[in-house]
Design a protein around this motif. Structure first.
Motif, PDB file in Angstrom:
ATOM      1  N   ASP A  19       0.803  -1.222   0.000  1.00 14.62           N
ATOM      2  CA  ASP A  19       0.000   0.000   0.000  1.00 14.62           C
ATOM      3  C   ASP A  19       0.835   1.271   0.000  1.00 14.62           C
ATOM      4  N   GLY A  20       2.135   1.148   0.317  1.00  8.00           N
ATOM      5  CA  GLY A  20       2.984   2.325   0.365  1.00  8.00           C
ATOM      6  C   GLY A  20       3.904   2.481  -0.830  1.00  8.00           C
ATOM      7  N   ALA A  21       3.739   1.647  -1.849  1.00  7.28           N
ATOM      8  CA  ALA A  21       4.664   1.651  -2.981  1.00  7.28           C
ATOM      9  C   ALA A  21       3.965   2.084  -4.257  1.00  7.28           C
ATOM     10  N   ARG A  22       4.574   2.992  -4.977  1.00 12.10           N
ATOM     11  CA  ARG A  22       4.067   3.365  -6.305  1.00 12.10           C
ATOM     12  C   ARG A  22       4.383   2.288  -7.325  1.00 12.10           C
ATOM     13  N   ALA A  94      -1.508  -5.676  -7.778  1.00 11.37           N
ATOM     14  CA  ALA A  94      -0.771  -4.406  -7.730  1.00 11.37           C
ATOM     15  C   ALA A  94      -1.726  -3.230  -7.896  1.00 11.37           C
ATOM     16  N   LEU A  95      -2.649  -3.341  -8.826  1.00 16.45           N
ATOM     17  CA  LEU A  95      -3.599  -2.259  -9.066  1.00 16.45           C
ATOM     18  C   LEU A  95      -4.508  -2.036  -7.862  1.00 16.45           C
ATOM     19  N   SER A  96      -4.858  -3.116  -7.174  1.00 18.61           N
ATOM     20  CA  SER A  96      -5.742  -2.982  -6.007  1.00 18.61           C
ATOM     21  C   SER A  96      -5.089  -2.194  -4.883  1.00 18.61           C
ATOM     22  N   HIS A  97      -3.760  -2.158  -4.871  1.00 11.48           N
ATOM     23  CA  HIS A  97      -3.020  -1.384  -3.871  1.00 11.48           C
ATOM     24  C   HIS A  97      -2.687   0.028  -4.373  1.00 11.48           C
ATOM     25  N   LEU A 100       1.650   0.867  -9.573  1.00 13.86           N
ATOM     26  CA  LEU A 100       1.918   0.808 -11.000  1.00 13.86           C
ATOM     27  C   LEU A 100       2.685  -0.484 -11.255  1.00 13.86           C
ATOM     28  N   PRO A 101       2.106  -1.440 -11.982  1.00 13.69           N
ATOM     29  CA  PRO A 101       2.773  -2.727 -12.196  1.00 13.69           C
ATOM     30  C   PRO A 101       3.982  -2.601 -13.114  1.00 13.69           C
ATOM     31  N   VAL A 102       5.084  -3.237 -12.693  1.00 18.43           N
ATOM     32  CA  VAL A 102       6.339  -3.261 -13.451  1.00 18.43           C
ATOM     33  C   VAL A 102       6.716  -4.730 -13.629  1.00 18.43           C
ATOM     34  N   GLN A 251      -0.303   9.512 -18.666  1.00 16.95           N
ATOM     35  CA  GLN A 251      -0.452   8.663 -17.495  1.00 16.95           C
ATOM     36  C   GLN A 251       0.010   7.262 -17.859  1.00 16.95           C
ATOM     37  N   VAL A 252       1.103   6.831 -17.253  1.00 25.36           N
ATOM     38  CA  VAL A 252       1.619   5.486 -17.498  1.00 25.36           C
ATOM     39  C   VAL A 252       0.928   4.532 -16.532  1.00 25.36           C
ATOM     40  N   LEU A 253       0.179   3.593 -17.078  1.00 23.26           N
ATOM     41  CA  LEU A 253      -0.571   2.637 -16.255  1.00 23.26           C
ATOM     42  C   LEU A 253       0.286   1.467 -15.787  1.00 23.26           C
TER      43      LEU A 253
END
Length: 289
Positions: A19-22, A94-97, A100-102, A251-253
């Motif tokens: 929850d604390g990570a972009r 990742a999106l639920s938190h 940005l998925p990498v 906006q990079v998804l």
């Protein structure tokens, strides 16, 4: 807590709670449909290990300030559909938190799982592809879930606009597919002859984008550690400039770096891939919206 397969920038950072990570780094060691050299299953672990040698300051900012969380590697056992479903689920987590998925590949097929999750949540967005190959075959090697067909799935199945950068190896079927489906492109030969245009992307290209970077988009002099190297690829700074122009104001998804096939005793390519991942994070931090 360090995952057994490593964490991105583990030498410099404590793991950040989801929850604390972009940035949510998702290793995907999938290798099923490679058609020339192999080794992409080892790519994610090599990128994570090489990331320990990165500096937090990327030359312009500290992307890690936005928080980086490394998820457990996706289970890549079983058939393609089962693996793609797990990739989709990991991306959705990742999106639920709010992350940005990498994705770290693995062969290029892994991109489809991420695109499915993002399409389910966001609907229409654009895909910006860096690659030596168009990956627009309808199937290859008897499967529509080949690395050589992944962008066909994105455009034909998901209806996503696509712009390709650096392509220099494609078949007639892919040329026809580009025309039929309206796929934009800036191929390597055009880049060499005319340079990088500004703006890079078409004026009607979506403001929300996903960036997929197959490392064979880079020239083999920079990136020999890939299964299908093709001469005449992008130089490092040309690739960076194209990334800047693609990301700026958009906006990079999510994004991925795929198709690294590590070479024993040769660390430069692993580090280049890790640096590429961190550089894209930096561009998102500074130029994205």
């Amino acid at each position: 807590m360090r995952h057994a397969e490593g964490r991105f920038l583990a030498s410099e950072l404590e793991d950040v709670a989801p929850d604390g990570a972009r940035f949510h780094v998702i290793p995907v060691p999938y290798e099923e449909s490679v058609s020339y050299g192999d080794g992409t299953a080892s790519g994610p672990a090599a990128i994570l290990a090489a990331s320990d040698q990165l500096e937090l300051w990327d030359g312009e900012s500290v992307p890690a300030e936005l928080g980086i969380h490394t998820a457990p590697a996706v289970d890549c056992s079983g058939g393609a559909e089962a693996v793609l479903a797990r990739i989709e689920a990991a991306t959705a987590t990742a999106l639920s938190h709010g992350g940005l998925p990498v994705l770290l590949g693995g062969e290029h097929t892994v991109t489809l799982g991420a695109l499915r999750a993002l399409h389910r949540q966001h609907g229409r967005f654009g895909v910006v592809q860096f690659d030596a190959h168009a990956d627009l075959r309808d199937s290859y090697g008897g499967t529509p879930y080949s690395h050589a067909a992944v962008m066909r799935r994105a455009v034909a199945d998901l209806g996503l606009p696509l712009f390709q950068i650096g392509v220099r190896a494609l078949c007639r079927e892919e040329v026809d597919c580009r025309a039929a489906l309206g796929v934009g492109h800036l191929d390597a030969a055009a880049l060499a002859r005319h340079g990088i245009p500004t703006p890079l992307l078409p004026p009607d290209f979506p403001e929300r984008i996903y960036v997929t970077f197959d490392v064979d988009g880079l020239d083999p002099s920079i990136m020999p550690a890939t299964g299908t190297p093709v001469p005449g690829g992008l130089g490092w700074y040309d690739a960076r400039r194209c990334l800047e122009l693609a990301v700026n104001g958009r906006q990079v998804l999510g994004f991925d770096v795929v198709e690294l096939a590590p070479m024993d005793g040769f660390h430069a390519a692993d580090f280049a891939a890790a640096r590429l991942v961190y550089d894209i994070m930096g561009l998102v931090q500074r130029l994205g919206r």
